[in-house]
Design a protein around this motif. Sequence first.
Motif, PDB file in Angstrom:
ATOM      1  N   LEU A 148       0.833  -1.201   0.000  1.00  0.00           N
ATOM      2  CA  LEU A 148       0.000   0.000   0.000  1.00  0.00           C
ATOM      3  C   LEU A 148       0.866   1.249   0.000  1.00  0.00           C
ATOM      4  CD1 LEU A 148      -2.724   1.400   0.155  1.00  0.00           C
ATOM      5  CD2 LEU A 148      -2.732   1.015   2.627  1.00  0.00           C
ATOM      6  N   TYR A 294      -1.898  -4.004   8.837  1.00  0.00           N
ATOM      7  CA  TYR A 294      -2.220  -4.251   7.429  1.00  0.00           C
ATOM      8  C   TYR A 294      -2.887  -5.610   7.256  1.00  0.00           C
ATOM      9  CZ  TYR A 294      -1.469  -4.289   2.338  1.00  0.00           C
ATOM     10  OH  TYR A 294      -1.646  -4.318   0.977  1.00  0.00           O
ATOM     11  N   HIS A 298      -7.140  -6.467   6.247  1.00  0.00           N
ATOM     12  CA  HIS A 298      -7.608  -7.334   5.161  1.00  0.00           C
ATOM     13  C   HIS A 298      -8.715  -8.273   5.625  1.00  0.00           C
ATOM     14  CE1 HIS A 298      -5.070  -6.601   1.622  1.00  0.00           C
ATOM     15  NE2 HIS A 298      -4.135  -6.256   2.467  1.00  0.00           N
ATOM     16  N   LEU A 309     -11.113  -4.729   1.905  1.00  0.00           N
ATOM     17  CA  LEU A 309     -10.112  -3.660   1.839  1.00  0.00           C
ATOM     18  C   LEU A 309      -9.730  -3.324   0.402  1.00  0.00           C
ATOM     19  CD1 LEU A 309      -8.232  -1.799   3.578  1.00  0.00           C
ATOM     20  CD2 LEU A 309      -6.478  -3.566   3.299  1.00  0.00           C
ATOM     21  N   ARG A 317      -8.097   3.052   1.538  1.00  0.00           N
ATOM     22  CA  ARG A 317      -7.350   1.931   2.120  1.00  0.00           C
ATOM     23  C   ARG A 317      -6.342   2.431   3.146  1.00  0.00           C
ATOM     24  NH1 ARG A 317      -4.797  -0.844  -2.652  1.00  0.00           N
ATOM     25  NH2 ARG A 317      -6.106   0.485  -3.957  1.00  0.00           N
TER      26      ARG A 317
END
Length: 351
Positions: A148, A294, A298, A309, A317
């Motif tokens: 990301l 992270y 998800h 996500l 996000r």
Amino acid sequence: MNTSPSLPAEDDGTRHWTEPGIYTVAPGVYRIPLPMPNDGLRAVNVYALTDGDTLVLIDSGWAVPEARERLGEALRGIGAGLGDVSRFLITHVHRDHYTMAIALRREFGGKVALGSLEEPSLTAAANPTRRSMDTQARLLVRCGAGPLLAELAREYGDLPRQHIDLWERPDEWLEPGPRTVLPGRKLEVVHTPGHTTGHVVFADEDAGLLFAGDHVLPHITPSIGFEAVPAELPLRDFLDSLRLVRAMPDRRLLPAHGPVTASVHRRVDELLDHHDRRLVVIAETVASGANTAYAAAHLLRWTRRERELLELDVFNRTLAVLETAAHLDLLVHQGRLTATDQDGVRCYATS
């Protein structure tokens, strides 16, 4: 002020809250929705307070031409113009609340007031060497969000800083307490950190109103700690601020995004319940093996549409991962999880 206005509409809920115009909320109080280009929130509410001679705005809008034009048109509905605004009372230092006030101050000279604890973030935002989303990029590293982070850099890394020239200091730093804003109208400034560190709301005891900014929103949960200099535990601060407002007398909710509603307390109860449930669900993701923010993000669902996500755009996000981290850090603070830092990434485990 002009003496021949066109009358504003009643704010009775028959129109969608984003529809342009000026709407009567209470005697001497008007709601003005202004557009937010390229933003999913669609509009921001600015509130005009007047006794017929003096005009004060709570929040100001995003400094873009369409919003300026809409604000001018709306004010003409109460016989006023942009140059009649004597003071801007700003709930927090996000661009859709602050930047129009600075642009109009330069042109007409109205005074701008902002919560005193916004000073560090305002100073950082005004730094010409600071890159867009720099703070969020550093936090994503800690969240273990390498993929990301790379996508965010591609999206925002080379963009020019928006409104860098409009992050000027206010004329006044607001502190909590009562203040007379118009003859016969007194507001209580209440410090409500969480959405940002220096966020404030304005309580009108006599009229039974709460100008809530982004602290209490009727349809969505506000983002937590999205600012240039974030707090250590923004979710803790936000929940404490909700409880503070819940302990105050109930009032009509005048939010920055969304329609006016009848009860602050009802919405605060919903938000507290939402975050209680969210903390439980996020703790369960760690128990199931997600050891970073992270990874946990998800496993969660996002927005009222229960999206995954990866169905969100890169900006949302980023918000989702950072809000997951805020919940995880609060769980650690509460002793419900543990955390260790491994090569710059914060890893979580059950206690």
